[in-house]
Design an enzyme around this catalytic site. Structure first.
Site, PDB file in Angstrom:
ATOM      1  CD  GLN A 108      -1.582  -2.376   1.649  1.00 51.45           C
ATOM      2  OE1 GLN A 108      -0.446  -2.583   2.059  1.00 51.45           O
ATOM      3  NE2 GLN A 108      -2.470  -3.341   1.496  1.00 51.45           N
ATOM      4  CB  SER A 143      15.651  12.073  -5.663  1.00 50.17           C
ATOM      5  OG  SER A 143      16.717  11.643  -4.852  1.00 50.17           O
ATOM      6  CE1 TYR A 201      11.423  10.255  -2.528  1.00 54.56           C
ATOM      7  CE2 TYR A 201      13.778   9.792  -2.728  1.00 54.56           C
ATOM      8  CZ  TYR A 201      12.729  10.704  -2.668  1.00 54.56           C
ATOM      9  OH  TYR A 201      12.989  12.051  -2.752  1.00 54.56           O
ATOM     10  N   GLY A 202      13.258   5.236  -4.905  1.00 54.36           N
ATOM     11  CA  GLY A 202      14.193   5.322  -6.038  1.00 54.36           C
ATOM     12  C   GLY A 202      13.493   5.030  -7.356  1.00 54.36           C
ATOM     13  CB  VAL A 203      11.203   2.286  -8.488  1.00 59.49           C
ATOM     14  CG1 VAL A 203      10.283   2.038  -9.676  1.00 59.49           C
ATOM     15  CG2 VAL A 203      12.198   1.141  -8.348  1.00 59.49           C
ATOM     16  CB  THR A 237      12.773  18.421   4.404  1.00 58.31           C
ATOM     17  OG1 THR A 237      12.840  17.120   3.796  1.00 58.31           O
ATOM     18  CG2 THR A 237      13.518  19.425   3.550  1.00 58.31           C
TER      19      THR A 237
END
Ligand SMILES: NC(=O)c1ccc[n+]([C@@H]2O[C@H](COP(=O)([O-])OP(=O)(O)OC[C@H]3O[C@@H](n4cnc5c(N)ncnc54)[C@H](OP(=O)(O)O)[C@@H]3O)[C@@H](O)[C@H]2O)c1
Length: 303
Positions: A108, A143, A201-203, A237
């Site tokens: 999810q 990124s 996140y990288g993908v 952040t």
């Protein structure tokens, strides 16, 4: 309706109620040249958080709150409507800054991350690029984790993500295949590296950088629209719990504003930039990738 004229740029920044997006707005209103010229639409999915951000900025007359949840089609359509009603239906710059990291390792959370960081940007651009004036530009905040992650994936995946003929449909399929193998726990079967820190996140950022190149091809030509992706650098952040050693978000804002303010003919349409320099879609620096993997593993273990 806010009064606008031809010289005024209308700039939308998503996820601008805090972090790097907030610093972008702050810098835009501090720029002497744009102080009274630019109209800035401060995007925030939550009205209260957006109002607080406006207050923190001293409620400048050229900064307006725009409620915008970038993962929701309805919210994007409502924002487009508001831009038509209040700002003459024009935009000059769209900064797709809103982004998240997955909150845990569940499917999810992985899906939610792709929905915000990749699908949301794609959907927002499809709705709002038609409002851009001639020479308008879009900045997709990606990124450097993307190119470092792609370095670690199979040759086949590297070729697919960087193909000059990749289409949005094929890119969606790549992201969907990643998610379905992530769910069944066998991403390595299709060329991903399961032990890579921040894989999901990288993908999402690999996909966003690839999307930027597709969009640049799609909207150049007749429409004369320019699209870039950018890394703000590793900034302290909420995204990384204000990581020790990370640089101030204001420097991340500078990295973004470089591609907002540099003349288009000095930039490569579709290119990926960090701190004013063009970066490759696949990181070629093995030492840099290994350093990223080691420091990220330590960071994750210490959490
Ligand atoms: N920080 C870094 O080191 C770093 C490095 C490379 C790239 N980036 C990228 O830089 C961008 C900004 O990150 P940040 O570090 O400033 O993170 P942040 O402080 O967590 O801020 C993220 C912003 O995005 C908003 N957001 C998240 N999901 C949204 C959605 N569905 N609709 C609208 N807004 C949404 C958040 O709103 P709420 O306040 O409502 O949650 C917040 O305003 C992200 O794209 C991130 O991937 C950051």
């Amino acid at each position: 309706m806010a009064s606008t004229n031809q010289q005024q740029r209308i700039i939308l920044i998503t996820g601008a109620n805090k972090g790097i997006g907030f610093e972008v707005v702050k810098k835009l209103i501090e720029q002497p040249s744009s102080n009274s010229k630019d109209i800035i639409l401060l995007g925030s999915r939550d009205i209260k958080r957006g109002e607080d951000a406006l207050k923190q900025l001293g409620s400048p007359p050229n900064v307006h709150l725009l409620q915008l949840d970038t993962s929701s089609k309805e919210s994007i359509a409502a924002a487009a409507n508001e831009i038509k009603q209040k700002y003459g239906g024009h935009l000059d710059v769209i900064i797709n800054n809103a982004g998240i990291v997955p909150r845990d390792n569940t499917i999810q959370a992985a899906r939610e991350t792709q929905v915000t960081n990749y699908y949301g940007v794609k959907m927002l651009n499809e709705h709002l690029i038609p409002l851009l004036r001639e020479q308008g530009r879009v900045v997709n905040v990606a990124s450097s984790i993307g190119p470092m992650a792609l370095h670690c994936f199979s040759k086949d995946l590297q070729e697919k993500y960087t193909s000059e003929t990749l289409t949005k449909e094929q890119l969606d399929l790549l992201v969907e295949e990643f998610l379905s193998t992530y769910e069944s726990n066998n991403v390595e079967k299709i060329g991903y590296r399961p032990d890579l820190p921040y894989l999901v996140y990288g993908v999402s950022k690999v996909a966003l950088i690839a999307l930027t190149r597709i969009e640049a091809r799609q909207y150049s030509g007749a429409q004369n629209i320019f699209i870039y992706s950018v890394c703000p650098g590793y900034c302290a952040t909420d995204l990384n719990n204000k990581a020790a050693g990370a640089r101030p978000a204001a420097l991340g804002a500078d990295s973004i504003l470089y591609v907002v303010d540099t003349p288009n003919h000095e930039l490569e349409n579709g290119g990926f930039y960090l701190d004013g320099k063009k970066e490759p879609q696949i990181c070629m620096d093995e030492a840099k990738v290994q350093f990223f993997i080691q420091t990220s593993k330590k960071h994750l273990e210490s959490k």
